[in-house]
Design a protein around this motif. Structure first.
Motif, mmCIF file in Angstrom:
data_model
loop_
_atom_site.group_PDB
_atom_site.id
_atom_site.type_symbol
_atom_site.label_atom_id
_atom_site.label_comp_id
_atom_site.label_asym_id
_atom_site.label_seq_id
_atom_site.Cartn_x
_atom_site.Cartn_y
_atom_site.Cartn_z
ATOM 1 N N VAL A 366 0.642 -0.957 0.044
ATOM 2 C CA VAL A 366 0.165 0.045 0.322
ATOM 3 C C VAL A 366 0.893 0.979 0.188
ATOM 4 C CG1 VAL A 366 -1.592 1.196 1.324
ATOM 5 C CG2 VAL A 366 -1.976 -1.239 1.295
ATOM 6 N N ALA A 367 1.633 1.357 0.908
ATOM 7 C CA ALA A 367 2.890 2.627 0.290
ATOM 8 C C ALA A 367 3.362 2.907 -0.443
ATOM 9 C CB ALA A 367 3.905 1.800 2.078
ATOM 10 N N ILE A 379 4.434 6.788 4.485
ATOM 11 C CA ILE A 379 4.953 5.654 5.541
ATOM 12 C C ILE A 379 3.008 5.712 6.522
ATOM 13 C CG2 ILE A 379 5.512 4.876 7.966
ATOM 14 C CD1 ILE A 379 7.010 8.085 8.314
ATOM 15 N N VAL A 380 2.739 3.444 5.998
ATOM 16 C CA VAL A 380 1.575 3.562 6.423
ATOM 17 C C VAL A 380 2.089 3.174 7.581
ATOM 18 C CG1 VAL A 380 -0.134 1.878 5.511
ATOM 19 C CG2 VAL A 380 0.861 3.773 3.941
ATOM 20 N N GLY A 390 5.201 -0.290 10.836
ATOM 21 C CA GLY A 390 4.919 0.391 9.747
ATOM 22 C C GLY A 390 5.199 0.090 8.639
ATOM 23 N N SER A 391 5.237 -0.129 7.358
ATOM 24 C CA SER A 391 6.053 0.373 6.166
ATOM 25 C C SER A 391 6.547 1.356 5.218
ATOM 26 C CB SER A 391 5.389 -0.980 5.316
ATOM 27 O OG SER A 391 5.461 -1.976 5.833
ATOM 28 N N ALA A 420 13.479 1.999 1.116
ATOM 29 C CA ALA A 420 12.627 1.198 2.285
ATOM 30 C C ALA A 420 13.032 0.710 3.240
ATOM 31 C CB ALA A 420 12.043 -0.280 0.603
ATOM 32 N N ALA A 421 11.155 0.779 4.597
ATOM 33 C CA ALA A 421 12.312 0.913 5.846
ATOM 34 C C ALA A 421 11.104 -0.038 6.286
ATOM 35 C CB ALA A 421 12.605 2.537 6.187
#
Length: 566
Positions: A366-367, A379-380, A390-391, A420-421
């Motif tokens: 989704v992010a 951030i989602v 969160g991603s 990406a984190a």
């Protein structure tokens, strides 16, 4: 969203001319090589003819000798070894490579993947407890562990040694493990820094094979899994990764492992798979296991010893992937609605959205979709295991990891890459993160980075796209980060015959240029230009050049990236 067209920096024309003559190739192709740091015949030979002989010795990696010594000690003493990995594609392929290889020579070995929902990312206390309860005295952690200082101390108290094989950026303190393998260690002189987590696993088995005088074929049979990790983890396709991906794709297309063969059979790809096909056809199915249920299902598939076993595992994973798609579509729609209803969120340079009941397994996807839509660091967040998980995803050119580092006072933990984190935090800190992340990004991001761009490699005349030109161009593959499929620009082109709309607003036509043949074209999402094009008015096109396979027939096709009206 309109995209900026950015032409790549000019290169030394004398070098281009010299290389063009030395290789007997078109100057446009020579220019592409120079852009990729290839300046002479020998460098071009290595680029076009990747060789497994060009792989670096695994013993150049800091602590590799200690790791192999400890593995051999465990085997000699008949200790139980646990191969531990993250739940994404990179982690599960890494576990599958090391477990399958060692299992050929040693039986006292198991594997462990943490539960995304109960344990979260990386090494967990629960995983260490599992090892202790089952008499594992050595854990080899792959694609995780570089920041797990407290977990390694906990394991030591239980008499468990750790070897860490990670590729993420270390923190200020390294864990006190028996061996810490990570090319990004400041004190590691390994020549190539961008290996995937599975690439680190490959280096371990290569080192073990060298130490024990095993045939290299025993190691190279796992290259298909390494290629899948390289594609799915979006690491640069340079240096060793280019060599590993090149040979891994060969194996994937000609003689894949049973697990990967079952996944390939499920795909809709006609002809040979490339890295992009792996990203969209294979990677999501492997990931679906950990997103929907448990990633051990993915490992079971990837270590299958027969095609029948693999197909049985694959059936479950395909169902999980369909569930993943449903969650993905619903949560993306809900997130978009939250943003569209908030004037504040619309105006920001970042997106941070939170809902307690979102499925943790798909928030990364989704992010990515929100980043695609609004093109800004995103951030989602969702509730998971008493915390908020969160991603995060970034845009080209912006270092997300650095931005999160500046918000670390609000986070319990975080880790990842430039683009990406993942993170965990307390629910009460969510509003503060929304404000601080916005302030950090707004202060540091260049305005142009908030506009998606098309990077154009070279100008070309359509008449230059000959069969020989295309044969050489195909040898630039495999394509991926830092070696993307070249994008060309051609001016004063026009449609031959009637352009058509196909699918969801896609443009299908033939285009030509004075003195050139007509080329088949597809322009995804470019249907708005059909009226102009059908009037026969010239335009400027930017495109990549591909091979289209339809009913076993191959032809050159231009994949339009953008159109500019004249």
């Amino acid at each position: 969203m309109q995209k900026r067209w950015v032409e790549r920096n000019t290169v030394d024309t004398d070098v281009v001319t010299s290389l063009s003559k030395a290789l007997n190739i078109h100057k446009v192709l020579a220019r592409l090589l120079v852009q990729r740091g290839v300046f002479d015949f020998e460098q071009a030979r290595k680029f076009f003819r990747p060789s497994l002989d060009d792989l670096h010795s695994p013993f150049l990696m800091k602590d590799m000798d200690l790791a192999i010594r400890r593995i051999e000690q465990a085997i000699g003493m008949k200790e139980n070894i646990l191969v531990y990995g993250d739940y994404d594609v990179d982690g599960t392929t890494a576990v599958s490579v090391l477990y399958s290889f060692l299992k050929r020579f040693y039986n006292h070995i198991g594997y462990y993947i943490p539960d995304r929902y109960k344990e979260g990312y990386g090494i967990s206390f629960q995983g260490i407890d599992y090892a202790a309860e089952n008499n594992y005295s050595l854990i080899i952690a792959l694609d995780c562990g570089i920041k797990s200082v407290d977990k390694i101390e906990y394991a030591a108290q239980k008499g468990i040694d750790f070897i860490i094989g990670d590729h993420h950026t270390p923190g200020d303190e390294l864990p006190k493990a028996t061996a810490v393998l990570d090319p990004k260690r400041k004190d590691c002189n390994y020549p190539y820094k961008e290996l995937s987590g599975c690439g680190i696993a490959f280096k371990i088995i290569h080192a073990f094979a060298k130490t024990n005088q095993l045939e290299e074929a025993e190691v190279f049979q796992y290259l298909d899994l390494v290629a899948v990790s390289i594609a799915s983890d979006i690491v640069p396709i340079t240096g060793e990764n280019r060599v590993l991906a090149y040979y891994g794709l060969k194996k994937l297309n000609n003689n894949p492992s049973f697990g990967l063969r079952a996944l390939v059979d499920l795909s809709t790809k006609a002809g040979e798979m490339n890295l992009t096909d792996v990203i969209f056809q294979i990677g999501p199915r492997i990931n679906a296991a950990g997103r929907i249920d448990h990633a051990k299902d993915a490992v079971k598939l990837l270590i299958s010893k027969s095609l029948e076993e693999a197909k049985n595992c694959c059936g479950l994973i395909d169902v999980q992937n369909m569930q993943r798609k449903d969650f993905d579509a619903r949560i993306t729609a809900e997130a978009l609605e939250i943003i569209q209803k908030s004037e504040t969120l619309i105006k920001r340079k970042t997106t941070v959205v939170y809902q307690e009941d979102w499925h943790k397994g798909v928030i990364g996807i989704v992010a990515s979709r929100l980043t695609e839509k609004y093109y800004r660091p995103t951030i989602v967040l969702t509730k998971s295991n008493g915390h908020v998980a969160g991603s995060a995803r970034s845009v080209a050119g912006f270092d997300l990891y650095e931005a999160l580092s500046e918000c670390s006072d609000l986070l319990e933990q975080f880790g990842g890459h430039k683009y990406a984190a993942g993170l965990t935090m307390k629910a009460e800190n969510v509003p503060a993160l929304q404000s601080k992340f916005e302030a950090v990004v707004a202060q540091s991001i260049a305005p142009e980075l908030l506009e998606p761009e098309i990077s154009i490699d070279a100008k070309i005349h359509l008449a230059d796209i000959t069969p020989k030109f295309f044969r050489v161009l195909k040898q630039f593959a495999p394509f991926g980060p830092e070696n993307n499929a070249p994008v060309f620009i051609a001016k004063n082109v026009y449609s031959v015959g009637e352009a058509q709309l196909v699918g969801a607003n896609h443009l299908k036509m033939y285009i030509t240029q004075e003195g050139a043949p007509a080329f088949d074209c597809i322009g995804f999402g470019l249907g708005e230009y059909i009226t102009h094009i059908n009037k026969g008015i010239p335009f400027t096109a930017c495109f990549s050049i591909e091979e289209n396979v339809w009913r076993d027939k191959k032809n050159i096709q231009l994949n339009l990236k953008g159109i500019r009206l004249m």
